[in-house]
Design an enzyme around this catalytic site. Structure first.
Site, PDB file in Angstrom:
ATOM      1  N   PHE A   4       0.862  -1.181   0.000  1.00  0.00           N
ATOM      2  CA  PHE A   4       0.000   0.000   0.000  1.00  0.00           C
ATOM      3  C   PHE A   4       0.902   1.237   0.000  1.00  0.00           C
ATOM      4  CE2 PHE A   4      -2.679   3.251   1.907  1.00  0.00           C
ATOM      5  CZ  PHE A   4      -3.823   3.117   1.134  1.00  0.00           C
ATOM      6  N   ASP A   9       2.305  -4.943   8.658  1.00  0.00           N
ATOM      7  CA  ASP A   9       1.129  -4.088   8.506  1.00  0.00           C
ATOM      8  C   ASP A   9      -0.092  -5.008   8.520  1.00  0.00           C
ATOM      9  OD1 ASP A   9      -1.055  -2.639   7.479  1.00  0.00           O
ATOM     10  OD2 ASP A   9       0.258  -1.276   6.368  1.00  0.00           O
ATOM     11  N   TYR A  60     -10.455   0.876  11.195  1.00  0.00           N
ATOM     12  CA  TYR A  60     -11.670   1.332  10.499  1.00  0.00           C
ATOM     13  C   TYR A  60     -12.135   0.362   9.422  1.00  0.00           C
ATOM     14  CZ  TYR A  60      -7.847   3.319   7.669  1.00  0.00           C
ATOM     15  OH  TYR A  60      -6.680   3.506   6.970  1.00  0.00           O
ATOM     16  N   LYS A  61     -11.359  -0.688   9.164  1.00  0.00           N
ATOM     17  CA  LYS A  61     -11.785  -1.656   8.136  1.00  0.00           C
ATOM     18  C   LYS A  61     -12.582  -2.770   8.804  1.00  0.00           C
ATOM     19  CE  LYS A  61      -7.575  -0.837   5.387  1.00  0.00           C
ATOM     20  NZ  LYS A  61      -8.104  -0.107   4.243  1.00  0.00           N
ATOM     21  N   ARG A  75     -12.184  -4.989  -6.281  1.00  0.00           N
ATOM     22  CA  ARG A  75     -11.977  -5.586  -4.960  1.00  0.00           C
ATOM     23  C   ARG A  75     -13.301  -5.791  -4.238  1.00  0.00           C
ATOM     24  NH1 ARG A  75      -8.144  -2.703  -0.646  1.00  0.00           N
ATOM     25  NH2 ARG A  75      -9.947  -1.343  -0.652  1.00  0.00           N
TER      26      ARG A  75
HETATM   27  C1  LIG Z   1      -1.982  -1.910   4.027  1.00  0.00           C
HETATM   28  C2  LIG Z   1      -2.447  -0.547   4.408  1.00  0.00           C
HETATM   29  N1  LIG Z   1      -1.673   0.232   5.204  1.00  0.00           N
HETATM   30  C3  LIG Z   1      -2.060   1.474   5.567  1.00  0.00           C
HETATM   31  C4  LIG Z   1      -3.273   1.982   5.144  1.00  0.00           C
HETATM   32  C5  LIG Z   1      -3.760   3.346   5.499  1.00  0.00           C
HETATM   33  O1  LIG Z   1      -3.009   4.068   6.383  1.00  0.00           O
HETATM   34  P1  LIG Z   1      -3.726   5.239   7.205  1.00  0.00           P
HETATM   35  O2  LIG Z   1      -4.659   4.562   8.179  1.00  0.00           O
HETATM   36  O3  LIG Z   1      -2.606   5.975   7.852  1.00  0.00           O
HETATM   37  O4  LIG Z   1      -4.487   6.060   6.229  1.00  0.00           O
HETATM   38  C6  LIG Z   1      -4.104   1.204   4.321  1.00  0.00           C
HETATM   39  C7  LIG Z   1      -5.389   1.770   3.865  1.00  0.00           C
HETATM   40  O5  LIG Z   1      -6.143   1.221   3.148  1.00  0.00           O
HETATM   41  C8  LIG Z   1      -3.669  -0.070   3.950  1.00  0.00           C
HETATM   42  O6  LIG Z   1      -4.436  -0.824   3.154  1.00  0.00           O
END
Ligand SMILES: Cc1ncc(COP(=O)(O)O)c(C=O)c1O
Length: 412
Positions: free
Chosen positions: A126, A198, A223-224, A371
């Protein structure tokens, strides 16, 4: 074999032990929501919890709520709530700040624990992971090298013996590929490399065993799959064995060993609190508290089994319709989403838009991926069946070719 008819799906729903959870979420009428891997649905208890926080804790308790309502300890109590979902000790996780900020903290901390100066990243990660790694490397005099973690490159790159830290997504945001956390962590450690995971597409989606895998650090959003709302605070994991040696760069007062001594010198907390910086968005934290109450009652084994059954069903229907998938067919390599390749150049975005008009919400990830996220707490098998039927129909009829579907919104 996945269920072949809608009736068979309905029978699975009738026997589904997770089915009662659906009632705990707000789901708009007529919508099949397959974007919980981007923004999870709203738990019914959240508005009340947030209102209580605002009206009672803030409105009535005012500043006394830092003690009386446990505000000061929220990063730790929420961290303890997230910990079982990611296989970590309650004293190894804190909640606060955003994923990108936490990523920066753990990357710089890990770089400081090594005399090497390479951050190994994954080419397709990402973008925020790539950008933050670039920033952390530039600031510390390190360089970022990118590899494909799903091929032989990773082992080769680790064998060079110059990587201080490896940063990987446990589940790839685009393809939904699930990585072998224990195996990769072991390999990295054999070569003297720390690992940052991550977990944005893992927490609440797949089983995560941070401690058992020997993971060093991890970050993830809430938030997911964890349903804490847009921009909700993120979580950070640091293995206990690293607490003393890990120094994060955003050394604010909430990370101090004795913040209320108000000393001019920074002395990090001995525990995971050293990864905190400053005051947190506690109204947002109340929303996470509400969703974690739901998750605390969910059997993660059942969640995983249903997720795999749902993705099997969707993949099967998509394959029947001739749509190619980027998502691994093997269960042990699959997260909780299905990524389909657009059937012809430029078709992916308009297909996703056309599906939304059919009440099926997925998303599009450039350049060519459609997706679809599967969230077992609030999706039924009939929803998956209906969504697949709508997809097949939109592709078969060419309905997506109508001009209006090609007009890009700001957020895809
Ligand atoms: C793998 C991954 N890392 C980080 C993030 C987002 O980071 P942040 O919460 O700082 O916007 C996402 C967002 O979709 C993601 O898919």
């Amino acid at each position: 074999m996945p269920p072949a008819t809608r009736e068979e799906c309905a029978a699975l729903d009738a026997a589904d032990p997770l089915a009662p959870f659906r009632e705990e979420f707000v789901l708009p009428e007529g919508v099949v929501y397959l974007d919980g891997n981007s923004l999870g649905a709203l738990p019914r208890s959240t508005p009340g919890r947030v209102a209580r926080m605002v009206e009672h804790e803030w409105g009535q308790g005012l500043v006394t709520s830092w003690n009386g309502a446990g505000w000061w300890d929220k990063p730790r109590t929420l961290g303890a709530g997230v910990a079982p979902l990611v296989g970590a000790g309650a004293d190894e996780v804190v909640v606060g700040d955003g994923t990108s900020a936490n990523l920066f903290k753990v990357l710089v901390a890990a770089l400081g624990m090594s005399d090497r100066s390479v951050v190994l990243g994954e080419a397709g990660n990402f973008p925020t992971d790539l950008y933050v790694a670039e920033g952390a490397a530039a600031l510390t005099g390190a360089v970022q090298r990118r590899v494909d973690p799903d091929g032989p490159d990773l082992a080769e790159a680790l064998a060079r013996g110059d990587a201080a830290v490896l940063l990987l997504s446990h589940v790839d945001y685009r393809s939904g590929t699930l990585r072998d956390m224990a195996g990769i962590t072991r390999l990295a450690h054999e070569h003297g490399t720390l690992v940052v995971w991550d977990l944005c597409h893992s927490a609440g989606a797949v089983p995560v065993a941070l401690s058992a895998s020997g993971a060093d650090f991890a970050v993830g959003c809430t938030y997911k799959y964890l349903n804490a709302g847009p921009g909700a605070p993120s979580f950070l994991y640091a293995a206990k064995r690293h607490h003393a040696a890990a120094h994060q760069p955003l050394s604010g007062w909430h990370g101090h060993a004795r913040p209320f001594d108000f000393t001019p010198e920074y002395e990090p907390s001995p525990g995971v609190s050293r990864f905190l910086s400053g005051s947190q968005p506690l109204v947002a934290a109340a929303a996470l508290e509400a969703s974690l109450d739901v998750w605390a009652r969910a059997d993660l084994g059942l969640v995983r089994a249903k997720s795999l059954a749902m993705t099997d069903l969707f993949l099967h229907r998509a394959a029947e319709a001739g749509l190619a998938s980027l998502t691994p067919p093997e269960h042990e390599r699959r997260g909780s989403q299905v990524a389909l390749l657009e059937p012809e150049r430029g078709a992916g975005y308009p297909i996703v838009r056309a599906l939304i008009e059919h009440g099926v919400i997925g998303d599009f990830r450039a350049p060519d991926v459609m997706r679809f996220g599967f969230t077992p707490l609030y999706l039924r098998y009939v929803d998956v069946y209906d969504a697949a039927s709508a997809l097949v129909e939109v592709v078969r009829t060419g309905e997506w070719r109508r001009g209006r579907f090609a007009v890009r919104d700001r957020v895809t």
